[in-house]
Design an enzyme around this catalytic site. Structure first.
Site, short mmCIF file in Angstrom:
data_model
loop_
_atom_site.label_atom_id
_atom_site.label_comp_id
_atom_site.label_asym_id
_atom_site.label_seq_id
_atom_site.Cartn_x
_atom_site.Cartn_y
_atom_site.Cartn_z
CG HIS A 131 -42.43 0.33 52.34
ND1 HIS A 131 -42.52 -1.03 52.16
CD2 HIS A 131 -41.11 0.63 52.25
CE1 HIS A 131 -41.32 -1.54 51.95
NE2 HIS A 131 -40.43 -0.55 52.01
CB CYS A 160 -46.08 21.02 48.27
SG CYS A 160 -45.39 21.40 49.88
CB THR A 200 -41.54 -9.05 56.56
OG1 THR A 200 -40.99 -8.56 55.34
CG2 THR A 200 -40.42 -9.32 57.54
N1 APR Z 1 -48.73 -14.99 60.17
C1 APR Z 1 -47.38 -15.09 59.91
N2 APR Z 1 -46.85 -14.93 58.67
C2 APR Z 1 -47.71 -14.66 57.66
C3 APR Z 1 -49.11 -14.56 57.85
C4 APR Z 1 -49.61 -14.73 59.17
N3 APR Z 1 -50.92 -14.65 59.45
N4 APR Z 1 -49.69 -14.29 56.63
C5 APR Z 1 -48.68 -14.24 55.74
N5 APR Z 1 -47.50 -14.45 56.34
C6 APR Z 1 -46.15 -14.40 55.77
C7 APR Z 1 -46.04 -14.88 54.32
O1 APR Z 1 -45.82 -16.28 54.28
C8 APR Z 1 -44.81 -14.10 53.84
O2 APR Z 1 -43.61 -14.78 54.17
O3 APR Z 1 -45.79 -13.03 55.72
C9 APR Z 1 -44.87 -12.80 54.65
C10 APR Z 1 -45.39 -11.62 53.84
O4 APR Z 1 -44.42 -11.33 52.85
P1 APR Z 1 -44.80 -10.35 51.65
O5 APR Z 1 -46.11 -10.70 51.09
O6 APR Z 1 -43.60 -10.28 50.73
O7 APR Z 1 -44.98 -8.92 52.35
P2 APR Z 1 -43.84 -7.94 52.83
O8 APR Z 1 -42.64 -8.69 53.30
O9 APR Z 1 -44.44 -6.98 53.76
O10 APR Z 1 -43.48 -7.16 51.46
C11 APR Z 1 -42.54 -6.12 51.56
O11 APR Z 1 -43.01 -5.53 49.26
O12 APR Z 1 -44.52 -5.13 47.56
C12 APR Z 1 -43.72 -4.54 48.51
O13 APR Z 1 -44.12 -2.43 49.45
C13 APR Z 1 -44.56 -3.75 49.48
O14 APR Z 1 -44.16 -3.38 51.82
C14 APR Z 1 -44.25 -4.38 50.83
C15 APR Z 1 -42.91 -5.04 50.58
#
Ligand code: APR
Length: 266
Positions: A131, A160, A200
């Site tokens: 991303h 650019c 994630t």
């Molecule tokens: N250890 C393990 N898991 C964790 C921790 C931790 N310390 N802290 C948070 N989590 C978990 C949360 O419970 C959740 O399931 O990590 C996950 C994070 O999920 P999201 O907040 O949805 O983040 P992500 O999956 O990266 O989002 C994907 O969404 O908004 C867009 O572009 C943005 O790249 C991002 C994409």
């Protein structure tokens, strides 16, 4: 299996792997003080308006690039607080554990959704920023990337050399993933024999399709390991072979230390 049993299994599989990769999300950076998006204190969890605005950001860029730049640089709102947190964040033991697994020759690539640059700062060298990154700007027309030094607030939007209008090298909702990034990520998913998915929620596509690409179009011996605070659709739909519940900043260093010992012949 207990968490310890699952960690022991992951250590054994990683130590014996030939092409392990890691996929990461915002959860690996929460222990660096950067909020995630959908966890209990996530940016979108706490501010649905900020999420709605984020969905409009790419269209704003297309329709009014100057306004897009003024808004992004102003750092207003929840997303602004998110960008502010990025400036002071440092890599945590989870990032350093993945860098260690690369150093001992086990982890071949990290494919991250995170724009915080913490994997590189922790020492990982083979990082695909799926991303993008807050540290760069990109020309959607020709794909070229450069730093912010050429951005002057009085002269927006930046252009650019090809004549295209530059934007943050951050992939917004509804924006296509840059082709070079998409191609590398797909390739890694097809050739890996271990996919370690860390922090994630696995709900944002096309990133969340990579584990299925590995499972259905990759190596028949693929093992998909998930390390997350809570189960995700990958866990519940059986895409993951096993799920290690807990904090990436605690689980990954334990895995990396044990793998390092095996690789050192201890
Ligand atoms: N250890 C393990 N898991 C964790 C921790 C931790 N310390 N802290 C948070 N989590 C978990 C949360 O419970 C959740 O399931 O990590 C996950 C994070 O999920 P999201 O907040 O949805 O983040 P992500 O999956 O990266 O989002 C994907 O969404 O908004 C867009 O572009 C943005 O790249 C991002 C994409």
């Amino acid at each position: 299996m207990t968490v310890q049993d699952e960690i022991t299994r992951a250590v054994s599989e990683l130590a014996g792997s030939s092409h392990a990769i890691a996929l990461t999300g915002a959860g690996i950076s929460t222990e660096s003080g950067i909020p995630d998006y959908r966890g209990p204190k996530g940016v979108w969890t706490l501010d649905k308006q900020a999420e709605a605005k984020a969905y409009e950001r790419y269209e704003m860029f297309l329709g009014n690039p100057r306004h897009y730049w003024e808004e992004m640089l102003s750092g207003q709102g929840a997303h602004g607080a998110f960008y502010a947190a990025l400036r002071y964040a440092q890599p945590n033991p989870g990032h350093r554990a993945l860098a260690e697994l690369e150093r001992v020759g086990v982890l071949k690539h990290v494919i991250t959704q995170n724009i915080d640059g913490l994997h590189r700062r922790a020492g990982s060298r083979n990082v695909v920023e799926y991303h993008g990154s807050v540290d760069r700007i990109r020309c959607p027309a020709c794909g070229s990337r450069r730093g912010f030094e050429s951005v002057t607030p009085g002269n927006l939007p930046p252009y650019c050399t090809c004549g295209g209008v530059m934007k943050y090298d951050v992939v917004h909702f509804k924006e296509p993933i840059p082709f070079d990034v998409m191609e590398e990520a797909e390739h890694q998913a097809r050739v890996c024999d271990i996919m370690l998915i860390c922090g994630t929620s696995a709900v944002v596509y096309p990133f969340a399709a990579l584990p299925r690409t590995a499972k259905l179009g990759g190596k028949s011996t693929i093992s998909i390991i998930e390390v997350n605070a809570e189960p995700t659709p990958l866990t519940l739909e059986g895409v993951t072979d096993y799920f290690i519940q807990g904090k990436t900043g605690e689980i990954l260093p334990e895995i990396a230390a044990a793998v390092r010992k095996i690789k050192a012949g201890e």
